[in-house]
Motif scaffolding. Sequence first.
Motif, PDB file in Angstrom:
ATOM      1  N   TRP A  54      33.189  46.731  43.796  1.00 18.19           N
ATOM      2  CA  TRP A  54      33.949  45.548  44.204  1.00 18.19           C
ATOM      3  C   TRP A  54      33.748  45.271  45.691  1.00 18.19           C
ATOM      4  O   TRP A  54      33.659  46.194  46.495  1.00 18.19           O
ATOM      5  CB  TRP A  54      35.439  45.743  43.913  1.00 18.19           C
TER       6      TRP A  54
ATOM      7  N   SER B  61      47.448  48.362  41.021  1.00 20.71           N
ATOM      8  CA  SER B  61      46.471  47.938  40.029  1.00 20.71           C
ATOM      9  C   SER B  61      45.210  48.778  40.112  1.00 20.71           C
ATOM     10  O   SER B  61      44.660  49.207  39.088  1.00 20.71           O
ATOM     11  CB  SER B  61      46.129  46.457  40.250  1.00 20.71           C
ATOM     12  N   LEU B  62      44.743  49.012  41.332  1.00 24.37           N
ATOM     13  CA  LEU B  62      43.511  49.767  41.521  1.00 24.37           C
ATOM     14  C   LEU B  62      43.652  51.195  40.997  1.00 24.37           C
ATOM     15  O   LEU B  62      42.752  51.721  40.332  1.00 24.37           O
ATOM     16  CB  LEU B  62      43.135  49.782  43.002  1.00 24.37           C
TER      17      LEU B  62
ATOM     18  N   VAL C 227      45.862  41.991  40.843  1.00 26.99           N
ATOM     19  CA  VAL C 227      44.685  42.811  40.542  1.00 26.99           C
ATOM     20  C   VAL C 227      44.187  43.546  41.778  1.00 26.99           C
ATOM     21  O   VAL C 227      43.622  44.639  41.684  1.00 26.99           O
ATOM     22  CB  VAL C 227      43.575  41.912  39.945  1.00 26.99           C
ATOM     23  N   LEU C 228      44.400  42.969  42.972  1.00 27.65           N
ATOM     24  CA  LEU C 228      43.899  43.574  44.205  1.00 27.65           C
ATOM     25  C   LEU C 228      44.873  44.580  44.821  1.00 27.65           C
ATOM     26  O   LEU C 228      44.569  45.156  45.865  1.00 27.65           O
ATOM     27  CB  LEU C 228      43.603  42.480  45.236  1.00 27.65           C
TER      28      LEU C 228
ATOM     29  N   ARG D 290      32.399  41.010  41.918  1.00 26.18           N
ATOM     30  CA  ARG D 290      31.963  42.166  41.149  1.00 26.18           C
ATOM     31  C   ARG D 290      30.520  42.452  41.542  1.00 26.18           C
ATOM     32  O   ARG D 290      29.655  41.561  41.509  1.00 26.18           O
ATOM     33  CB  ARG D 290      32.045  41.874  39.652  1.00 26.18           C
TER      34      ARG D 290
ATOM     35  N   ILE E 171      42.127  46.598  37.487  1.00 31.81           N
ATOM     36  CA  ILE E 171      41.146  45.658  37.995  1.00 31.81           C
ATOM     37  C   ILE E 171      39.951  45.560  37.038  1.00 31.81           C
ATOM     38  O   ILE E 171      39.449  44.461  36.765  1.00 31.81           O
ATOM     39  CB  ILE E 171      40.700  46.052  39.428  1.00 31.81           C
TER      40      ILE E 171
ATOM     41  N   ASP F 167      46.232  37.189  39.244  1.00 31.31           N
ATOM     42  CA  ASP F 167      44.978  37.425  39.969  1.00 31.31           C
ATOM     43  C   ASP F 167      45.227  38.260  41.215  1.00 31.31           C
ATOM     44  O   ASP F 167      44.520  39.238  41.482  1.00 31.31           O
ATOM     45  CB  ASP F 167      44.348  36.092  40.386  1.00 31.31           C
TER      46      ASP F 167
ATOM     47  N   TYR G  19      41.155  43.848  33.762  1.00 33.50           N
ATOM     48  CA  TYR G  19      41.323  42.404  33.933  1.00 33.50           C
ATOM     49  C   TYR G  19      39.965  41.709  33.958  1.00 33.50           C
ATOM     50  O   TYR G  19      39.793  40.613  33.413  1.00 33.50           O
ATOM     51  CB  TYR G  19      42.096  42.133  35.216  1.00 33.50           C
ATOM     52  N   TRP G  20      38.989  42.341  34.598  1.00 30.75           N
ATOM     53  CA  TRP G  20      37.635  41.787  34.642  1.00 30.75           C
ATOM     54  C   TRP G  20      37.050  41.687  33.236  1.00 30.75           C
ATOM     55  O   TRP G  20      36.460  40.671  32.862  1.00 30.75           O
ATOM     56  CB  TRP G  20      36.749  42.660  35.532  1.00 30.75           C
TER      57      TRP G  20
END
Length: 326
Positions: free
Chosen positions: A109, A157-158, A152-153, A122, A163, A149, A166-167
């Motif tokens: 990322w 989430s990480l 996700v960052l 990505r 992440i 969105d 979600y991708w």
Amino acid sequence: MRKPTQSQIAKLREAVEFFTPVIKRSLQNKSNEADTRIIINDLLEKVFGYDKYFEVTAEHMVKSTYVDYAIVIDGKAEILIEVKSMDSNLKQDHIRQTVNYAASEGVKWAILTNGCEWQLYRVIVDKQVDKELFLKFSLLDPESIDYTDLYVLTRESLRKGLIVEYWEYKNALKPSVVLNVLLSQPVIDKLRREVSAASGYKVTSEEIVDILVSKVIRPEVIRESSTAQRKMPKKVIPRPSQGIDIDGLTPMQCEILKILKEANTPVSLDRIKEILMERGAEFRSLAGTFRGLSIRLGGEISCEDGSYSISDYMKNLLEEKTDVVE
């Protein structure tokens, strides 16, 4: 797909709304890159939840040079960040070097930001390094943000792997992906049977494809799908499961096959149209015609960089069935 709770979204919104006036004032003052980094440092902590002392590394070294920031979790770099000054217009060229650094480090990322605008890429490594713009948002307008969105960052989430989840979720629902499924042979066959039963008229697969492509599906989605298919490795292009049926082709499809059979090199779409017009053919769009050929011929017809060709096997088959293209 797991999504953030309402309380998590509310917390994110509150943090963004706190920083929006700061970002707007800094933009008016034309903050330079160094000043922008100070704000981003605070954003990474207060909005996204990272420990700015131990999880946000400035001037992260990659191959004897430095990237602006790295998000490091449990000793591993997870995201590389390229920072531009607050009044800079973000361009994809700005992230190219950071993407290359990420690829060399196995980081998947990369973020490009000027503090106001945020872009998440990505990093793709497949023979060569590439990137895909996955998410983007602006902290100047909290009301326009999709907080799923933005979540996700976050650090949470990480650490939970959301992440990636979600991708994968977003990619599964891309219009081009859904379109390719919609125009797959099993779905076309099902539609043909249902339409025939409902109308009392025996329709063909080509007629179903033509109406979908010319009347039902948005043109920009068709263009996106065509681009995606040109990039697909030939080995994954679907092939007919029970031989190739070239009987019952439309006159236009026969003319196109004749053009491709006679050519020694791939033929561009524009050139195909020119030849057809020279031969007196009338048409508005060839999208449905080519889609029908793709369904019938599978990997025996291919498109590379906008030019079409058929396989040697297909040429030999057409030689045997001269009534199709003569």
